[in-house]
Design an enzyme around this catalytic site. Structure first.
Site, short mmCIF file in Angstrom:
data_model
loop_
_atom_site.label_atom_id
_atom_site.label_comp_id
_atom_site.label_asym_id
_atom_site.label_seq_id
_atom_site.Cartn_x
_atom_site.Cartn_y
_atom_site.Cartn_z
N ASP A 107 44.75 21.44 -1.78
CA ASP A 107 43.28 22.39 -2.02
C ASP A 107 42.17 21.53 -1.49
O ASP A 107 42.28 20.31 -1.10
CB ASP A 107 43.19 22.58 -3.54
CG ASP A 107 44.18 23.39 -4.07
OD1 ASP A 107 44.90 24.30 -3.22
OD2 ASP A 107 44.24 23.70 -5.25
N ARG A 157 44.70 27.14 4.96
CA ARG A 157 44.20 28.49 4.30
C ARG A 157 42.79 28.65 4.26
O ARG A 157 42.00 27.58 3.98
CB ARG A 157 44.70 28.04 2.85
CG ARG A 157 44.24 29.16 1.85
CD ARG A 157 44.18 28.51 0.48
NE ARG A 157 45.48 28.20 0.03
CZ ARG A 157 45.51 26.94 -1.06
NH1 ARG A 157 44.43 26.32 -1.53
NH2 ARG A 157 46.84 26.61 -1.28
N VAL A 159 39.37 30.19 2.70
CA VAL A 159 38.88 30.66 1.64
C VAL A 159 37.32 30.78 1.69
O VAL A 159 36.85 30.31 2.66
CB VAL A 159 39.35 30.08 0.31
CG1 VAL A 159 40.92 29.70 -0.07
CG2 VAL A 159 38.57 28.44 0.14
N LYS A 160 37.05 31.51 0.92
CA LYS A 160 35.35 31.47 0.84
C LYS A 160 34.78 30.39 0.28
O LYS A 160 33.77 30.12 0.81
CB LYS A 160 34.98 32.86 0.29
CG LYS A 160 35.44 34.43 0.98
CD LYS A 160 34.94 35.43 0.19
CE LYS A 160 35.22 36.46 0.93
NZ LYS A 160 34.78 37.87 0.31
N ARG A 259 37.54 29.83 -16.55
CA ARG A 259 36.84 29.98 -15.01
C ARG A 259 37.43 31.24 -14.60
O ARG A 259 36.54 31.83 -14.03
CB ARG A 259 37.27 28.74 -14.30
CG ARG A 259 36.30 28.30 -13.03
CD ARG A 259 37.00 27.44 -12.17
NE ARG A 259 37.76 26.30 -12.89
CZ ARG A 259 38.55 25.62 -12.44
NH1 ARG A 259 39.01 25.84 -11.13
NH2 ARG A 259 39.17 24.41 -12.94
P1 FAD Z 1 35.38 37.72 -3.56
O1 FAD Z 1 34.36 37.70 -2.51
O2 FAD Z 1 35.36 37.14 -4.82
O3 FAD Z 1 35.64 39.46 -3.88
C1 FAD Z 1 35.71 40.26 -2.68
C2 FAD Z 1 36.59 41.46 -2.96
O4 FAD Z 1 38.05 40.89 -3.42
C3 FAD Z 1 35.92 42.31 -4.14
O5 FAD Z 1 35.00 42.99 -3.61
C4 FAD Z 1 37.24 43.05 -4.42
O6 FAD Z 1 37.61 43.95 -3.60
C5 FAD Z 1 38.28 41.89 -4.28
N1 FAD Z 1 38.53 41.09 -5.57
C6 FAD Z 1 38.34 39.78 -5.57
N2 FAD Z 1 38.66 39.69 -6.98
C7 FAD Z 1 39.31 40.73 -7.87
C8 FAD Z 1 39.57 40.77 -8.85
N3 FAD Z 1 39.65 39.73 -9.75
N4 FAD Z 1 40.01 42.30 -9.28
C9 FAD Z 1 40.10 43.02 -8.30
N5 FAD Z 1 39.58 42.84 -6.92
C10 FAD Z 1 39.01 41.70 -6.64
N6 FAD Z 1 38.38 27.77 -3.15
C11 FAD Z 1 38.22 26.60 -2.83
O7 FAD Z 1 36.96 26.17 -2.81
N7 FAD Z 1 39.21 25.77 -2.79
C12 FAD Z 1 40.50 25.92 -2.72
O8 FAD Z 1 41.42 25.03 -2.40
C13 FAD Z 1 40.76 27.22 -3.24
N8 FAD Z 1 42.16 27.78 -3.02
C14 FAD Z 1 42.27 29.14 -3.38
C15 FAD Z 1 43.65 29.39 -2.92
C16 FAD Z 1 44.01 30.61 -3.14
C17 FAD Z 1 45.42 31.31 -2.93
C18 FAD Z 1 42.90 31.73 -3.36
C19 FAD Z 1 43.26 33.25 -3.70
C20 FAD Z 1 41.80 31.42 -3.60
C21 FAD Z 1 41.36 30.06 -3.27
N9 FAD Z 1 40.07 29.32 -3.90
C22 FAD Z 1 39.70 28.01 -3.35
C23 FAD Z 1 39.03 30.39 -4.13
C24 FAD Z 1 38.17 31.03 -3.22
O9 FAD Z 1 37.25 30.26 -2.56
C25 FAD Z 1 37.12 32.16 -3.82
O10 FAD Z 1 36.33 31.57 -4.69
C26 FAD Z 1 38.02 33.36 -4.55
O11 FAD Z 1 39.21 33.74 -3.85
C27 FAD Z 1 37.05 34.54 -4.58
O12 FAD Z 1 36.91 35.04 -3.30
P2 FAD Z 1 37.56 36.18 -2.48
O13 FAD Z 1 37.68 36.00 -1.13
O14 FAD Z 1 39.09 36.32 -3.39
O15 FAD Z 1 36.67 37.54 -2.83
#
Ligand code: FAD
Length: 278
Positions: A107, A157, A159-160, A259
């Site tokens: 991560d 990987r 991520v945003k 969280r």
């Molecule tokens: P968002 O911008 O939150 O949402 C975009 C769209 O996705 C929404 O409009 C909706 O359509 C859909 N969506 C999102 N959440 C939901 C929900 N709960 N229910 C329904 N639809 C939803 N971050 C780090 O900083 N470091 C890491 O190591 C890290 N590891 C990760 C590993 C994995 C497998 C994942 C999935 C995420 C990880 N993250 C990590 C978190 C990441 O940075 C984001 O904060 C988090 O994934 C939210 O962004 P998103 O791209 O899912 O979409």
């Protein structure tokens, strides 16, 4: 004991429950990425303990035919105590992984840890390629980091980005982060032959990845969190997409659950409905 309301996001407290969860995921064609909850230790003991727990988990996975791997946080392995502690614990885990032919994800935490995390990944992946590193699209440095890692074995990987960061080093505007995600994803598809993981629940980013796969042929997988868009996870897997679910487990589940509930309206509503019993 984890209350049922939290079980949506957390696979259980014990390694056994995490393995059971992995088995259920595998039955639906989804791989498991297991993460032992724990971070930001300020002394060595708990970091060493968690590293040992990961080694034992990897051994257990190795005794099965499960499609399961682990994802570790640098601060969980002792980065706040010292880079040497983190490196030693990571090395132990990679040794256990090598003995079991297991995959190790790392991560990425906040920007103060990025260099140390990249350095540690680089040091290990050269000799053990079954590793992957998380990069964050919100950080302005990420295109440079993709170029730095290009040509190395291992996956990334994308991520945003989950951490609040200073505005001089990171984008905070949602649309700008999405734009950066798209740009970084294209760069990644161009240079990571081993594969790119889309760590996102965002259907637009997943569609973009599918288009990039068509264009560049780079293997990809979709990674989503336990409890988030699980129907989509199953649908993608049924359509033949490689899907992994990131499933946290362990006794430090409360702050993680909090969280998840606080980050999105849908999750908060789910928690409220569960408390009210409807
Ligand atoms: P968002 O911008 O939150 O949402 C975009 C769209 O996705 C929404 O409009 C909706 O359509 C859909 N969506 C999102 N959440 C939901 C929900 N709960 N229910 C329904 N639809 C939803 N971050 C780090 O900083 N470091 C890491 O190591 C890290 N590891 C990760 C590993 C994995 C497998 C994942 C999935 C995420 C990880 N993250 C990590 C978190 C990441 O940075 C984001 O904060 C988090 O994934 C939210 O962004 P998103 O791209 O899912 O979409």
């Amino acid at each position: 004991m984890i209350p049922p309301i939290a079980r949506r996001f957390v696979a259980g407290e014990s390694a056994a429950s995490a393995m059971d969860h992995a088995r259920e995921l595998n039955d639906d064609g989804i791989g498991a990425i297991l993460n032992l909850l724990g971070e930001h230790y300020d002394e060595r003991g708990p970091a060493d303990d968690d590293a040992q727990t990961y080694c034992s988990l990897i051994d257990e996975i190795g005794e099965t035919d499960l499609d399961a791997c682990i994802s570790v946080k640098p601060s969980q392995l002792g980065l706040d105590v010292g880079e040497g502690v983190f490196r030693e614990n990571l090395e132990r885990i990679v040794e256990a992984a090598a003995a079991n032919d297991a995959f190790v994800w790392m991560d990425m935490e906040d920007h103060t840890t990025t260099d140390a995390t990249l350095d540690a990944f680089e040091a290990q992946v050269e000799s053990y390629p079954k590793m992957g590193l998380c990069l964050q699209a919100n950080l302005k440095r990420t295109p440079g980091d993709i170029e730095r890692l290009a040509g190395l074995p291992g996956k990334i990987r994308l991520v945003k980005g989950a951490y609040e960061e200073p505005s001089d080093i990171a984008y905070s505007d949602k649309a700008r982060v999405n734009e950066a995600y798209r740009e970084n994803l294209e760069l990644a598809f161009q240079v990571f032959d081993a594969g790119v993981a889309i760590g996102s629940h965002d259907p637009e980013m997943i569609d973009h990845a599918m288009d990039l796969h068509e264009e560049y042929g780079t293997p990809y997988e979709v990674q989503m969190l336990m409890g988030v868009r699980e129907d989509a996870q199953r649908e993608l897997a049924a359509d033949g997409v490689t899907v992994y679910q990131y499933a946290p487990y362990g006794d430090k589940w409360l702050s993680y659950f909090y969280r998840r509930v606080m980050e999105r309206k849908e999750n908060a509503l789910f928690a409220l409905r569960a408390v009210l019993g409807r």
